[in-house]
Design a protein around this motif. Structure first.
Motif, short mmCIF file in Angstrom:
data_model
loop_
_atom_site.label_atom_id
_atom_site.label_comp_id
_atom_site.label_asym_id
_atom_site.label_seq_id
_atom_site.Cartn_x
_atom_site.Cartn_y
_atom_site.Cartn_z
N ALA A 8 21.68 49.00 35.49
CA ALA A 8 22.23 50.17 36.17
C ALA A 8 23.74 50.09 36.29
O ALA A 8 24.41 51.11 36.27
CB ALA A 8 21.60 50.32 37.54
N ALA A 9 24.29 48.92 36.45
CA ALA A 9 25.73 48.77 36.63
C ALA A 9 26.30 47.88 35.53
O ALA A 9 25.63 46.95 35.07
CB ALA A 9 26.02 48.16 37.99
N PRO A 10 27.50 48.15 35.12
CA PRO A 10 28.13 47.27 34.12
C PRO A 10 28.41 45.90 34.75
O PRO A 10 28.42 45.76 35.97
CB PRO A 10 29.42 48.00 33.77
CG PRO A 10 29.72 48.87 34.93
CD PRO A 10 28.38 49.23 35.52
N PRO A 11 28.64 44.90 33.94
CA PRO A 11 28.94 43.57 34.51
C PRO A 11 30.20 43.62 35.36
O PRO A 11 31.13 44.39 35.09
CB PRO A 11 29.13 42.69 33.29
CG PRO A 11 29.29 43.59 32.13
CD PRO A 11 28.68 44.91 32.50
N LYS A 12 30.22 42.81 36.39
CA LYS A 12 31.36 42.80 37.30
C LYS A 12 32.59 42.22 36.60
O LYS A 12 32.50 41.24 35.87
CB LYS A 12 31.04 41.98 38.54
CG LYS A 12 29.99 42.61 39.40
CD LYS A 12 29.75 41.81 40.65
CE LYS A 12 28.70 42.50 41.50
NZ LYS A 12 28.44 41.77 42.73
N ARG A 13 33.72 42.87 36.86
CA ARG A 13 35.00 42.41 36.32
C ARG A 13 35.97 42.23 37.48
O ARG A 13 35.83 42.86 38.52
CB ARG A 13 35.58 43.43 35.36
CG ARG A 13 34.76 43.61 34.10
CD ARG A 13 35.42 44.59 33.17
NE ARG A 13 35.48 45.89 33.81
CZ ARG A 13 36.35 46.84 33.52
NH1 ARG A 13 37.26 46.63 32.59
NH2 ARG A 13 36.35 48.00 34.14
N GLN A 14 36.94 41.41 37.26
CA GLN A 14 37.99 41.21 38.27
C GLN A 14 38.95 42.39 38.20
O GLN A 14 39.37 42.78 37.11
CB GLN A 14 38.73 39.89 38.00
CG GLN A 14 39.70 39.49 39.05
CD GLN A 14 39.01 39.13 40.36
OE1 GLN A 14 37.92 38.58 40.37
NE2 GLN A 14 39.64 39.48 41.45
N ALA A 15 39.28 42.98 39.31
CA ALA A 15 40.16 44.14 39.34
C ALA A 15 41.57 43.81 38.85
O ALA A 15 42.21 44.60 38.19
CB ALA A 15 40.22 44.72 40.75
N ARG A 16 42.07 42.64 39.20
CA ARG A 16 43.39 42.22 38.75
C ARG A 16 43.36 40.72 38.53
O ARG A 16 42.49 40.02 39.04
CB ARG A 16 44.47 42.58 39.78
CG ARG A 16 44.27 41.91 41.11
CD ARG A 16 45.40 42.30 42.10
NE ARG A 16 45.11 41.82 43.41
CZ ARG A 16 45.34 40.57 43.83
NH1 ARG A 16 45.87 39.70 43.03
NH2 ARG A 16 45.04 40.22 45.07
N ALA A 17 44.32 40.24 37.79
CA ALA A 17 44.39 38.80 37.53
C ALA A 17 44.78 38.07 38.80
O ALA A 17 45.69 38.48 39.52
CB ALA A 17 45.41 38.53 36.44
N ILE A 18 44.08 37.02 39.09
CA ILE A 18 44.38 36.21 40.27
C ILE A 18 45.42 35.16 39.86
O ILE A 18 45.19 34.41 38.93
CB ILE A 18 43.12 35.52 40.81
CG1 ILE A 18 42.12 36.59 41.26
CG2 ILE A 18 43.46 34.59 41.95
CD1 ILE A 18 40.79 36.04 41.69
N PRO A 19 46.58 35.13 40.55
CA PRO A 19 47.59 34.14 40.18
C PRO A 19 47.11 32.73 40.53
O PRO A 19 46.27 32.55 41.42
CB PRO A 19 48.80 34.53 41.02
CG PRO A 19 48.25 35.32 42.15
CD PRO A 19 47.00 35.97 41.65
N PRO A 20 47.66 31.75 39.85
CA PRO A 20 47.29 30.36 40.18
C PRO A 20 47.74 30.01 41.60
O PRO A 20 48.60 30.68 42.17
CB PRO A 20 48.04 29.52 39.15
CG PRO A 20 49.09 30.41 38.58
CD PRO A 20 48.63 31.82 38.77
N ARG A 21 47.16 28.99 42.15
CA ARG A 21 47.50 28.59 43.52
C ARG A 21 48.87 27.92 43.58
O ARG A 21 49.31 27.30 42.63
CB ARG A 21 46.45 27.63 44.05
CG ARG A 21 45.13 28.29 44.24
CD ARG A 21 44.15 27.32 44.82
NE ARG A 21 42.88 28.00 44.99
CZ ARG A 21 41.97 27.62 45.85
NH1 ARG A 21 42.16 26.57 46.59
NH2 ARG A 21 40.85 28.28 45.95
N ILE A 22 49.49 28.05 44.74
CA ILE A 22 50.77 27.38 44.97
C ILE A 22 50.48 25.91 45.23
O ILE A 22 49.65 25.59 46.08
CB ILE A 22 51.49 28.00 46.18
CG1 ILE A 22 51.83 29.47 45.88
CG2 ILE A 22 52.75 27.22 46.53
CD1 ILE A 22 52.38 30.21 47.08
#
Length: 104
Positions: A8-22
């Motif tokens: 029923a739903a497309p596979p989940k995608r990340q809305a934006r790129a998550i930057p690496p951790r500080i």
């Protein structure tokens, strides 16, 4: 032909790129909090000098690659005196203009 049900739903995608951790985020946050009255501290990803601080009063910017060095610089920084001498003819001309105009 076998009918396969579609999801029923497309596979989940990340809305934006998550930057690496500080790196050493707890130490970074403590340094930012300690100097927050005079400095706005940020981290620039993909920079050779990722730790950056901008003075809230003068606008001066400091950029270094080591957090301990940034902490030391911010703790010992003294802004230039707000009254600065001027060089050359500009000073003499301005003084004469003020003295001749009676503005003082």
């Amino acid at each position: 032909m076998v009918h396969r049900p579609r999801h029923a739903a497309p596979p989940k995608r990340q809305a934006r790129a998550i930057p690496p951790r500080i790196p050493n985020y707890a130490e970074f946050a403590a340094t930012a909090e300690a100097h927050s009255a005079l400095w706005e501290i940020t981290y620039e990803y993909s920079s050779s000098s990722p730790y950056r601080a901008r003075n809230r009063v003068t606008g001066h910017v400091v950029a270094v690659s080591d957090l301990d060095l940034l902490d030391h610089i911010l703790a010992t920084y003294e802004p230039p005196h707000p009254v600065r001498g001027y060089y050359g003819q500009q000073t003499r001309g301005r003084i004469r203009a003020y003295l001749n105009s009676g503005g003082l």
